[in-house]
Scaffold this motif. Structure first.
Motif, PDB file in Angstrom:
ATOM      1  N   GLY A 121       0.822  -1.202   0.000  1.00 50.38           N
ATOM      2  CA  GLY A 121       0.000   0.000   0.000  1.00 50.38           C
ATOM      3  C   GLY A 121       0.859   1.255   0.000  1.00 50.38           C
ATOM      4  N   TRP A 122       1.945   1.203   0.767  1.00 50.79           N
ATOM      5  CA  TRP A 122       2.867   2.335   0.828  1.00 50.79           C
ATOM      6  C   TRP A 122       3.483   2.610  -0.545  1.00 50.79           C
ATOM      7  N   LEU A 123       3.928   1.516  -1.195  1.00 52.51           N
ATOM      8  CA  LEU A 123       4.529   1.658  -2.528  1.00 52.51           C
ATOM      9  C   LEU A 123       3.514   2.183  -3.536  1.00 52.51           C
ATOM     10  N   LEU A 124       2.275   1.663  -3.451  1.00 51.70           N
ATOM     11  CA  LEU A 124       1.236   2.059  -4.388  1.00 51.70           C
ATOM     12  C   LEU A 124       0.854   3.528  -4.177  1.00 51.70           C
ATOM     13  N   GLY A 125       1.111   4.006  -2.962  1.00 51.15           N
ATOM     14  CA  GLY A 125       0.811   5.407  -2.692  1.00 51.15           C
ATOM     15  C   GLY A 125       1.738   6.359  -3.429  1.00 51.15           C
ATOM     16  N   TYR A 126       2.923   5.873  -3.838  1.00 49.58           N
ATOM     17  CA  TYR A 126       3.879   6.775  -4.490  1.00 49.58           C
ATOM     18  C   TYR A 126       3.348   7.455  -5.745  1.00 49.58           C
ATOM     19  N   PRO A 127       2.687   6.681  -6.646  1.00 50.40           N
ATOM     20  CA  PRO A 127       2.104   7.371  -7.800  1.00 50.40           C
ATOM     21  C   PRO A 127       1.103   8.444  -7.359  1.00 50.40           C
ATOM     22  N   ALA A 128       0.485   8.216  -6.188  1.00 50.47           N
ATOM     23  CA  ALA A 128      -0.485   9.188  -5.689  1.00 50.47           C
ATOM     24  C   ALA A 128       0.173  10.543  -5.474  1.00 50.47           C
ATOM     25  N   LEU A 129       1.471  10.513  -5.191  1.00 50.05           N
ATOM     26  CA  LEU A 129       2.164  11.773  -4.961  1.00 50.05           C
ATOM     27  C   LEU A 129       2.446  12.488  -6.276  1.00 50.05           C
ATOM     28  N   ARG A 130       2.543  11.701  -7.338  1.00 48.27           N
ATOM     29  CA  ARG A 130       2.875  12.281  -8.635  1.00 48.27           C
ATOM     30  C   ARG A 130       1.631  12.711  -9.397  1.00 48.27           C
ATOM     31  N   VAL A 131       0.624  11.889  -9.336  1.00 49.77           N
ATOM     32  CA  VAL A 131      -0.570  12.181 -10.135  1.00 49.77           C
ATOM     33  C   VAL A 131      -1.779  12.296  -9.213  1.00 49.77           C
ATOM     34  N   GLN A 132      -2.813  12.932  -9.744  1.00 47.17           N
ATOM     35  CA  GLN A 132      -3.972  13.201  -8.908  1.00 47.17           C
ATOM     36  C   GLN A 132      -5.222  12.559  -9.505  1.00 47.17           C
ATOM     37  N   HIS A 133      -6.276  12.572  -8.699  1.00 49.41           N
ATOM     38  CA  HIS A 133      -7.629  12.232  -9.144  1.00 49.41           C
ATOM     39  C   HIS A 133      -7.721  10.981  -9.992  1.00 49.41           C
ATOM     40  N   HIS A 134      -8.253  11.183 -11.213  1.00 50.58           N
ATOM     41  CA  HIS A 134      -8.574  10.004 -12.021  1.00 50.58           C
ATOM     42  C   HIS A 134      -7.326   9.237 -12.430  1.00 50.58           C
TER      43      HIS A 134
END
Lengths: 332, 291
Positions: free
Chosen positions: A98-111
């Motif tokens: 989950g932590w690793l998958l969160g990384y793209p969350a930091l780069r991209v938003q929303h959809h």
């Protein structure tokens, strides 16, 4: 909230909990199975509610974490591990992934984030299906044992239901504590306005990752219960549809409300059962009900309740104000 | 090596269909911030509408025409008026969830009222092969490719060369300014919904003869089209076309050269790489982030 209404709420909670413990005692095997499933799905939806409702990140991977949890429990317990150590293992794995998958969350938003997590869901499904040496492929893993808790076997449906309900209770307490802690407040600040949150000194990076990781762990915990519940695990239940269903549960119940997932899971798991009298039409009715609800109240069922309560509160306040005004005028 | 050519042609044919579906998807996103999770089911439904009309004894071409009209009515006008309009003010997420529910509804309705079994669907292109550069290439692939390319050329001409298309683009890019300079924004948005409905009907007509008409066939297709739209650029019609063709080819090559088991994973990996390194997509513009 006044003291009176708080007392009322506490009484209601006691009644609901007592009901959940006492009423199912007369249920048949299938009824208990459905109710246990509700408890398990509620746990998974609570995790997603943390990621989505409190931290504002759309994830379509929650079903994959339920799958990871279920496969983790299935593989380890059929190899003789006790369920509790399988649980520990799954928590560590889900937290890390989950932590690793969160990384793209930091780069991209929303959809975009929704699509990264969608891709993860599909990859997880393919691994469950294709890595036969580990997961037994499309044949699945059967004969998953149900655990003994403090010496009590939970092989029968009723004790296992109590295990699910008890786990749900523990998770609820942990969540209750979490969203009232500084952590929870930071999550909410992040949802409302990430840039302002950052300017207030909240490490948005760490909290986004944390929300993702904790949400994923709850998905994993749900999976660990799911495996012994069905006693059989194969890839099909953990396809993308489960993630979409969990997202629907959170939104329909009311995202960002503590008890939203309880209602959402109830509607997603129990409503189709109640609509069985409609036979082939029941999923159609369910879909129509969800659409109508969302048109009427995009913040879900608890959104309706919330608006009703706050409008009553304003009415009560203006009534009080009017009374005070007339008293003041009479005194003059 | 010669095998490669076959794979690429077949990939281009499916890719062209993905492109049609992905273009509709980006059009809806541009004009009304709608993410339509039922887009795959939108492709599945018109084939069944056409089959239903054919069961009444109507000849094939007329049934196709009626099917396209019904699709415009239901999936264009109906979808906009009954679902998108009342939900638009609530933001992207509840609307996206509502379209997920719609997908379930459409799937179940087809299963219930039509059939849970796969039904054959007449092809608009005759079966058989023709020889190109000494290679036998299926007429069906070529026909699908030709129709899809014509549709895409027609659409881009409409968007870029006609005053109507310019008005549509203006309405999509900046509704406020467009309204000030006298563009009927509402009508343009409705038009994009109708275009999407016609595109999915066309895609349905092209793809159903290959994969049969089945209530569940929308899932895979919808997902492929979404990925195509993301890879190509979420806010670009050109990007959606490029993305569709790319996913079609990559999918076919992956099945042949990587592994059939992980075939579905290859476009996903492409998607993740794209999102991590070029989130605006191949041909997309970066959207400014608002505070």
């Amino acid at each position: 909230m006044t003291k009176h209404s708080r007392l009322l709420l506490a009484a209601l909670a006691v009644i609901v909990i007592a009901g959940l413990i006492i009423i199912p005692m007369n249920f048949n095997r299938y009824g208990l199975y459905i109710l246990s499933q509700w408890a398990v799905m509620t746990i998974a939806a609570m995790g997603l509610n943390l990621t989505l409702g409190y931290a504002g990140q759309v994830s379509l991977a929650q079903g994959a974490f339920v799958g990871i949890g279920a496969y983790g429990a299935a593989i380890l317990t059929t190899h003789g591990w006790p369920l509790i150590s399988a649980l520990g293992f799954v928590i560590v794995i889900c937290f890390a992934v989950g932590w690793l998958l969160g990384y793209p969350a930091l780069r991209v938003q929303h959809h975009y984030l929704a699509f990264v997590t969608l891709a993860f869901s599909t990859l997880a499904f393919l691994v469950f299906r294709n890595e036969s040496w580990l997961t037994n492929g499309i044949y699945g893993i059967s004969n998953i044992p149900r655990p003994e808790i403090f010496g009590f076997p939970t092989r029968k449906p009723l004790p296992f239901y109590y295990l699910c309900l008890g786990s749900l209770g523990l998770v609820t307490l942990a969540m209750w504590w979490l969203i009232r802690s500084p952590w929870g407040r930071a999550f909410m600040a992040l949802r409302e306005n990430p840039i302002r949150a950052q300017s207030l000194g909240i490490d948005t990076r760490r909290y986004t990752l944390m929300a993702f990781a904790i949400g994923s762990v709850l998905g994993g915990i749900a999976g660990v219960l799911y495996a012994p519940l069905t006693q059989y695990v194969d890839p099909v239940p953990f396809n993308l549809q489960l993630s979409l269903d969990l997202l629907m549960m959170v939104i329909v119940g009311g995202s960002g409300f503590m008890f939203g997932p309880f209602l959402g899971a109830m509607i997603a798991v129990l409503l189709p059962e109640w609509l069985r009298f409609a036979e082939g039409y029941y999923l159609m009715l369910y879909a129509a009900a969800v659409i109508v609800l969302l048109i009427y109240s995009p913040s879900g069922i608890l959104g309706i309740l919330d608006r009703y309560l706050s409008s009553r509160r304003t009415q009560a306040a203006s009534a009080l104000r009017a009374a005070a005004q007339s008293k003041l005028e009479a005194a003059q | 090596m010669s095998n490669l050519l076959d794979l690429i042609v077949a990939g281009l044919a499916t890719g062209a269909i993905y492109a049609l579906v992905a273009v509709g998807f980006t059009l809806l996103w541009q004009t009304s911030q709608t993410i339509n999770f039922a887009q795959g089911e939108f492709v599945m439904l018109p084939a069944f509408l056409m089959l239903a009309v054919m069961h009444l004894g109507v000849p094939f071409w007329l049934a196709v025409l009626v099917g396209i009209l019904l699709s415009a009515l239901l999936l264009g006008l109906g979808f906009k008026l009954l679902l998108v309009d009342p939900m638009l003010r609530h933001g992207v997420l509840p609307l996206a969830i509502a379209t997920m529910a719609l997908a379930i509804g459409i799937k179940e309705a087809v299963k219930q009222f039509f059939s849970a079994e796969a039904s054959p669907f007449p092809s608009i292109v005759p079966a058989g092969d023709i020889s190109v550069l000494g290679r036998a290439i299926s007429l069906q692939s070529l026909g699908v490719l030709a129709v899809a390319i014509l549709a895409v050329i027609g659409l881009t001409t409409l968007l870029n060369r006609t005053s109507l298309g310019h008005q549509m683009q203006a309405a999509a890019q900046n509704p406020t300014v467009a309204r000030i300079i006298g563009v009927p924004v509402e009508r343009m948005i409705l038009l994009t919904f109708l275009i999407n409905a016609v595109l999915v009907a066309l895609a349905s007509l092209l793809i159903t003869p290959i994969y049969l008409a089945k209530f569940s066939s929308g899932e895979v297709l919808g997902q492929a089209a979404f990925i195509a739209a993301i890879v190509g650029g979420f806010n670009q019609v050109r990007g959606a076309i490029a993305g569709g063709l790319l996913i079609g080819i990559v999918d076919n090559l992956a099945a042949a050269y990587v592994s059939t088991q992980y075939r579905a994973a290859v476009p996903m990996v492409l998607l993740i790489l794209m999102i991590l390194f070029r989130p605006q997509g191949l041909l997309g513009r970066a959207e400014e982030r608002t505070v």
